[in-house]
Design an enzyme around this catalytic site. Structure first.
Site, PDB file in Angstrom:
ATOM      1  N   GLU A 253       0.821  -1.211   0.000  1.00 23.27           N
ATOM      2  CA  GLU A 253       0.000   0.000   0.000  1.00 23.27           C
ATOM      3  C   GLU A 253       0.854   1.260   0.000  1.00 23.27           C
ATOM      4  OE1 GLU A 253      -2.442  -3.364   1.109  1.00 23.27           O
ATOM      5  OE2 GLU A 253      -0.557  -2.625   1.964  1.00 23.27           O
TER       6      GLU A 253
ATOM      7  N   HIS B 122     -11.471  -5.886   8.107  1.00 20.29           N
ATOM      8  CA  HIS B 122     -12.207  -5.642   6.869  1.00 20.29           C
ATOM      9  C   HIS B 122     -13.516  -4.910   7.138  1.00 20.29           C
ATOM     10  CE1 HIS B 122      -9.541  -9.042   5.914  1.00 20.29           C
ATOM     11  NE2 HIS B 122      -9.513  -8.531   4.686  1.00 20.29           N
TER      12      HIS B 122
END
Length: 408
Positions: free
Chosen positions: A141, A211
């Site tokens: 990321e 998540h």
């Protein structure tokens, strides 16, 4: 039908029956949590994902027809055009398709985007525009954000995807210390305004602590970037195109539970919706309610539940849409009219963005307030997998907040 499916169907039916009983008999909403917990325990099943968003398909916020979709004055530029039935991920895909078609420098990249992405948002784009413009990246990321900054600094339009908002934190330094400050530290000589970072956020009912998060408040503390959260397909397409084309780096957070749950008639043409501008969804005179993203559907149901107990209750519901910058004027004008404010979001309460809104409203509307400002947020714990339904501010908790504000 499997035993699991039969159990789920019976559970859903029983929960629906409980909710209808409370709605029709006007029973105290604070007792509904107890009833729901009893049924979940008896079933041996975790809370169902659909419990987060009851009735999205039938929501008055969803534009089901061509006429309803184009009645919005913000869509005047496409008012004479066609519409097409799309869910949220299809509308996002359509926005990126238009961005790639109208800007030869635009590229889409991220983990797995080359084959369509885990949520299918980039499906078909690589085949249409080539794999030199739509391509996969390594699982880094920080690298995705840094690569996007470099592309934007050289004048290209960078559309980056972070696969889940929960995993944006390795890129935090690149976003808040590099992208956000690039124009400022160069005295306006350079900028990375053509960088847009997309990322799915929010709870779905079974995502757990890695998540399910909504990290918008982390970035709202950072001058130099914009933060946007859409509530459905029409908004997602227009706001994403505006975010991609805005001359400031933008983080576009997509409530992933809406990818398939929200379906609207979406204009097929090229249009943008304004960043930094809230939208008043329903006019009211007794109470102002502010939310964004998927939480708006919860609030819509909470209002209906509260109106069963308080007939004649008039609520002004506002979709903030942009977290940074946020529309102070629209919210404060509404609160000056109603005298009451409730804010709800999925992120934890402490230092959540509701606190910023509440503080600003206190400064500007103090003498007009008739009741303490209500904040309905998730609890200050990591996201608990088996208790997600009770962690987020659901319809019942929001209805209780409305009741407190009105009866103060």
């Amino acid at each position: 039908m499997s035993t699991t499916l039969l159990r789920s169907a019976r559970l859903a039916s029983s929960l629906s029956s409980i909710s209808r009983t409370f709605l029709h008999q006007g029973l105290p909403v604070k007792h509904l949590h107890t009833s729901l917990k009893t049924h979940y325990a008896a079933s041996g099943s975790p809370p169902p994902a659909e419990g987060f968003l009851p009735g999205v398909a039938n929501s008055q916020l969803i534009k089901h027809t061509h006429h309803d979709a184009l009645r919005n004055p913000e869509l005047a530029g496409v008012a004479n055009g066609e519409t097409k039935k799309m869910n949220t991920f299809q509308a996002i895909n359509d926005a990126m398709r238009i961005a790639l078609a109208t800007d030869d420098t635009a590229c889409v990249f991220g983990e797995d985007v080359g084959f369509g992405g885990v949520f299918r948002c980039t499906m078909g784009l690589a085949e249409t525009f080539g794999r030199d413009r739509v391509f996969n990246t390594p699982l880094t990321e920080q690298g995705i954000a840094g690569f996007g900054i470099g592309m934007a600094a050289m004048g290209s339009t960078a559309i980056a995807e972070i696969q889940f908002a929960d995993y944006i934190f390795p890129a935090f330094d690149q976003i808040v210390n590099e992208a956000a400050k690039y124009r400022y530290r160069s005295g306006g000589e350079f900028n990375v305004g053509s960088l847009c970072i997309r990322t799915p956020c929010g709870a779905v009912g079974h995502g757990g602590h890695y998540h399910s998060q909504s990290p918008e408040a982390y970035f709202a503390h950072t001058p130099g970037i914009k933060v946007v959260v859409p509530r459905g397909p029409i908004q997602a397409k227009g706001l994403l195109l505006a975010s991609i084309r805005d001359r400031n780096p933008t983080i576009f957070m997509e409530p992933k539970i809406l990818y398939r749950a929200a379906v609207e008639m979406v204009p097929v043409g090229d249009y943008e919706l304004p960043l930094g501008k809230a939208e008043i969804l329903t006019q009211g005179k007794d109470l102002t309610i502010v939310g964004w993203g998927a939480q708006l559907y919860v609030l819509e149901n909470a209002i209906q539940l509260a109106q069963k107990k308080m007939p004649g209750l008039s609520v002004e519901l506002i979709d903030l849409r942009s977290i940074l910058p946020w529309d102070v004027e629209t919210v404060c004008n509404s609160v000056n009219k109603t005298g009451r404010l409730l804010i709800a979001h999925e992120a934890p309460k402490t230092q959540g963005f509701a606190a910023e809104i509440a503080s600003t409203v206190m400064e500007r509307c103090f003498l007009r307030l008739e009741a303490p400002i209500q904040r309905l947020c998730s609890y200050d714990t990591p996201f608990p997998l088996v208790f997600e339904k009770f962690h987020v501010p659901d319809m019942i908790r929001c209805a209780e907040g409305i009741e407190r504000a009105m009866k103060f």
